[in-house]
Design a protein around this motif. Structure first.
Motif, PDB file in Angstrom:
ATOM      1  N   ALA A 160      37.765  66.692   2.633  1.00  0.00           N
ATOM      2  CA  ALA A 160      37.879  67.340   3.949  1.00  0.00           C
ATOM      3  C   ALA A 160      38.223  68.727   3.487  1.00  0.00           C
ATOM      4  CB  ALA A 160      39.324  66.611   4.264  1.00  0.00           C
ATOM      5  N   GLN A 173      38.119  67.811  12.315  1.00  0.00           N
ATOM      6  CA  GLN A 173      38.752  66.570  11.797  1.00  0.00           C
ATOM      7  C   GLN A 173      39.275  66.960  10.368  1.00  0.00           C
ATOM      8  OE1 GLN A 173      39.625  63.313  12.361  1.00  0.00           O
ATOM      9  NE2 GLN A 173      39.315  64.462  14.473  1.00  0.00           N
ATOM     10  N   PRO A 174      38.717  67.536   9.476  1.00  0.00           N
ATOM     11  CA  PRO A 174      39.069  67.925   8.171  1.00  0.00           C
ATOM     12  C   PRO A 174      40.539  68.417   8.408  1.00  0.00           C
ATOM     13  CG  PRO A 174      36.906  68.863   8.332  1.00  0.00           C
ATOM     14  CD  PRO A 174      37.148  68.284   9.471  1.00  0.00           C
ATOM     15  N   LEU A 198      43.197  66.059   9.917  1.00  0.00           N
ATOM     16  CA  LEU A 198      43.541  65.159   9.010  1.00  0.00           C
ATOM     17  C   LEU A 198      44.584  65.501   8.009  1.00  0.00           C
ATOM     18  CD1 LEU A 198      40.295  62.989   7.857  1.00  0.00           C
ATOM     19  CD2 LEU A 198      42.288  62.247   9.028  1.00  0.00           C
ATOM     20  N   TRP A 199      44.413  66.945   7.624  1.00  0.00           N
ATOM     21  CA  TRP A 199      45.250  67.548   6.532  1.00  0.00           C
ATOM     22  C   TRP A 199      46.571  67.637   7.191  1.00  0.00           C
ATOM     23  CZ3 TRP A 199      46.361  68.832   1.688  1.00  0.00           C
ATOM     24  CH2 TRP A 199      45.041  68.872   0.890  1.00  0.00           C
ATOM     25  N   MET A 208      33.048  62.886  10.511  1.00  0.00           N
ATOM     26  CA  MET A 208      32.782  64.087   9.194  1.00  0.00           C
ATOM     27  C   MET A 208      31.366  63.443   8.610  1.00  0.00           C
ATOM     28  SD  MET A 208      36.352  65.107   7.762  1.00  0.00           S
ATOM     29  CE  MET A 208      36.833  63.322   6.995  1.00  0.00           C
ATOM     30  N   SER A 235      37.308  58.599  12.161  1.00  0.00           N
ATOM     31  CA  SER A 235      37.433  59.955  11.570  1.00  0.00           C
ATOM     32  C   SER A 235      36.378  60.388  10.582  1.00  0.00           C
ATOM     33  CB  SER A 235      38.841  60.462  11.179  1.00  0.00           C
ATOM     34  OG  SER A 235      38.858  61.459  10.432  1.00  0.00           O
ATOM     35  N   ARG A 254      36.372  71.816   5.270  1.00  0.00           N
ATOM     36  CA  ARG A 254      36.955  72.866   6.116  1.00  0.00           C
ATOM     37  C   ARG A 254      36.629  74.286   5.703  1.00  0.00           C
ATOM     38  NH1 ARG A 254      40.222  76.864   6.484  1.00  0.00           N
ATOM     39  NH2 ARG A 254      41.569  77.059   8.082  1.00  0.00           N
TER      40      ARG A 254
END
Lengths: 342, 293
Positions: B126, B166-167, B170-171, A17, A13, B130
């Motif tokens: 993140a 992903q951000p 993940l959150w 990013m 991940s 976003r």
């Protein structure tokens, strides 16, 4: 969890990013310091039935060779930032000196592409966000009172404007407000004005885009508030009633304070999403009257036969700056909370 | 007492019911109207003389011999190759959802279980990521992708969409894993599992509700994306949304706009089914971030 295990779990991940979000931001910053190569001209003699003449043409071969050699273009420092299509320091200065009133100055500045886009983006963000919160709250309160059997279908239909692809949602409305579409034609009849078009005037285009924005995002606010309403403590409501609070007072002094954190959450999400407004401008073909910062970057990348990387990158950096300014209060608050907890 | 709390005077009930009906009309009418109109010819759907034409379709009857016609669909799907865009979208969406859930569950789990301070900073980073407008990131990709010769292919777009996703993933999964009691995997650790075994044997079986919800939002992001797919794909590899936009750009003449209308309705249909099936998960997903902070 030891650092090693943590890293083992998070690296895919994190790598994604870093590679595709963090590095591109740096790359944009670097690209913004460069500008396209100047056009290389050659003299071409073209002979026709009416004699020969020499023309100056772009030397395509030399250009492509130059591009292959240094694809970034040539170094320009901060030049792209200050040129007329970005911060336009010279033009703003000239407008400041040349205009008699502040209003005139503003009008002159608003004609510069970057400021025009910035102004629209800010207007969109700060008009649509509060309207979304208010409308979403009203819908949530109203839906909460209708009979339980209707709630499922109501929520289903409410979700549609938000779930549907933004570009398609904008197009659907655009076709309806077309002069030949159902709303556009009806408006012409109501106002008895066959020339009336929501696309022609800048003000009406702005209003249309705002309406689209509220329509698109109100379901989000509605769903969040509606879920929040289910958890409002009934005891407090009952004791407020015993104390003689009217229906409105109960909403004003019990429900609204209770839902306040949710409103902050919606506002944060909406500020982030509305600041990057882009698809509706394409969907409504509104670029003549309304451009946003995201649209500026898109049109630079789409321009002519070769994208204007430098210009797009400079606009991107300025946009990222805007996002950071927008997020600063949130970050400061989170940091304080974190310090207090830690 | 609780009954009195829920008793409402009749005018108030009428007012709020009216408001709800008005809102439902506003939300649903444009879609119903366009879906209905997509089976008409352009002269009916865009009728200057009478909006009723779009409902009854007199011109459609005249031109095609029936009040409903699938001509626009046929032209878009077969002649203009919209089927290929549908195929591309399916590939992109399935790949993006699978990969981002795999990465996201691992990362979200680690963030939820690690007590160190850097998890906070990762989550803040993140959040900032976003908020980045996608087009600013795209302007960073284009030149390197051209140089590396990976521009225009589906895998490139897939990995970019995974990263952009992903951000958020993940959150969402981080806050979901916070609700799963730590004791569950810690007792597995005590029983001699490694961290990964504990994750696989104790956490995976109970994580599906959160994964389904997060997966829905990953799906929506990949399916609805216009910025990334329109800039990073060649004409042949285009997905549905940029394809619809390209119908508009090149063909504003008579009859062609119906191509875009029918293609847009085709792209809307799966979303409607999605909302119908997963309404509860979508609602819980939207509120998850709010309620859990």
């Amino acid at each position: 969890m030891p650092h090693r295990t943590f890293l083992a779990f998070i690296w895919p991940s994190l790598l994604a990013m870093v590679l595709f979000i963090a590095i591109p931001i740096l790359s944009v910053g670097y690209q913004s310091l460069f500008v396209e190569h100047p056009q290389m001209m050659t003299e071409v003699e073209s002979c026709g039935p009416f004699g020969c003449k020499t023309e100056r043409r772009v030397d395509a071969a030399a250009m492509s060779e130059l591009r292959a050699e240094s694809p970034m273009g040539r170094y320009n420092g901060m030049g792209t930032y200050t040129n007329p299509s970005h911060l336009a320091f010279d033009e703003v200065g000239a407008a400041w000196r040349g205009s008699e009133s502040f209003g005139q100055f503003l009008r002159l500045v608003m004609n510069l592409p970057f400021y025009k886009a910035l102004f629209f983006t800010l207007a969109y963000t700060f008009i649509v966000t509060p309207l979304v919160i208010v409308l979403g709250f009203c819908i949530a309160i109203a839906v909460n009172t209708v009979s339980a059997r209707l709630k499922g279908p109501v929520i289903f239909f409410s979700l549609l404007p938000m779930i549907v692809t933004p570009l398609i949602g904008a197009l659907v409305l655009f076709w309806m407000i077309d002069a030949r579409g159902v709303i556009g034609a009806t408006l012409q009849q109501v106002f008895n004005d066959p020339q009336l078009s929501l696309k022609a005037s800048p003000t009406l285009t702005w209003v249309t885009l705002f309406v689209y924005g509220v329509w698109h995002s109100a379901p989000f606010a509605f769903v969040v508030f509606y879920a929040g309403l289910q958890t409002v403590p009934q005891d407090t409501l009952e004791s407020a009633m015993v104390d003689g609070a009217s229906r409105w007072e109960r909403i004003r002094f019990v429900t609204i304070p209770y839902l306040m954190p949710l409103a902050t959450f919606i506002a944060l999400m909406q500020l982030m999403d509305n600041f990057r407004v882009f698809e509706p401008i394409i969907g409504f073909s509104a670029e003549a009257n309304a451009t946003s910062l995201s649209y500026l970057i898109y049109s630079d990348l789409r321009s002519g036969d070769f994208p204007l990387f430098g210009s797009a990158a400079a606009s991107s950096i300025l946009t990222i700056g805007g996002v950071v300014i927008l997020l600063t209060p949130v970050l400061i608050r989170t940091w304080r909370e974190f310090k207090r907890k830690g | 007492m609780a009954k009195a709390l829920h008793q409402r005077p009749l005018p108030l009930v009428a007012l709020s019911t009216g408001f709800v009906i008005l809102w439902v009309l506003l939300a649903a009418f444009p879609f119903v109207w366009t879906a209905w109109g997509s089976f008409k010819v352009e002269a009916d759907f865009f009728s200057r003389t009478d909006w009723m034409n779009a409902i009854f379709g007199p011109k459609t009857l005249q031109q095609t011999g029936g009040t409903f016609t699938g001509d626009a669909y046929e032209a878009a799907w077969i002649q203009q190759g919209f089927w290929k865009a549908v195929l591309n979208t399916s590939i992109v969406v399935v790949a993006v959802v699978t990969i981002s859930l795999t990465f996201g569950t691992l990362g979200g789990y680690a963030l939820a279980r690690s007590g160190f301070r850097y998890t906070f900073w990762l989550l803040i980073a993140a959040l900032i990521f976003r908020a980045m407008p996608h087009v600013t990131l795209v302007s960073g990709y284009l030149l390197p992708f051209f140089e590396m010769n990976i521009w225009g292919y589906l895998p490139t777009t897939i990995i970019v969409l995974v990263a952009i996703n992903q951000p958020f993933t993940l959150w969402m999964l981080h806050s979901f894993f916070m609700t799963i009691p730590k004791d569950l995997d810690e007792s597995a650790l005590v029983d001699g599992c490694t961290r990964f075994q504990a994750f696989r044997l104790a956490v995976i079986p109970v994580m599906w509700p959160g994964v389904v919800t997060t997966g829905l939002f990953s799906f929506l992001l990949a399916y609805n994306d216009f910025t990334v797919t329109s800039m990073l794909l060649t004409q042949e590899n285009q997905t549905m949304v940029p394809k619809i936009a390209s119908f508009l750009g090149s063909t504003q003449q008579e009859g062609k706009v119906m191509l875009a209308v029918s293609a847009a309705v085709s792209a809307m249909a799966p979303l409607f089914v999605l909302v119908m099936v997963f309404q509860r998960q979508i609602v819980s997903g939207l509120t998850a971030g709010a309620v859990k902070g």
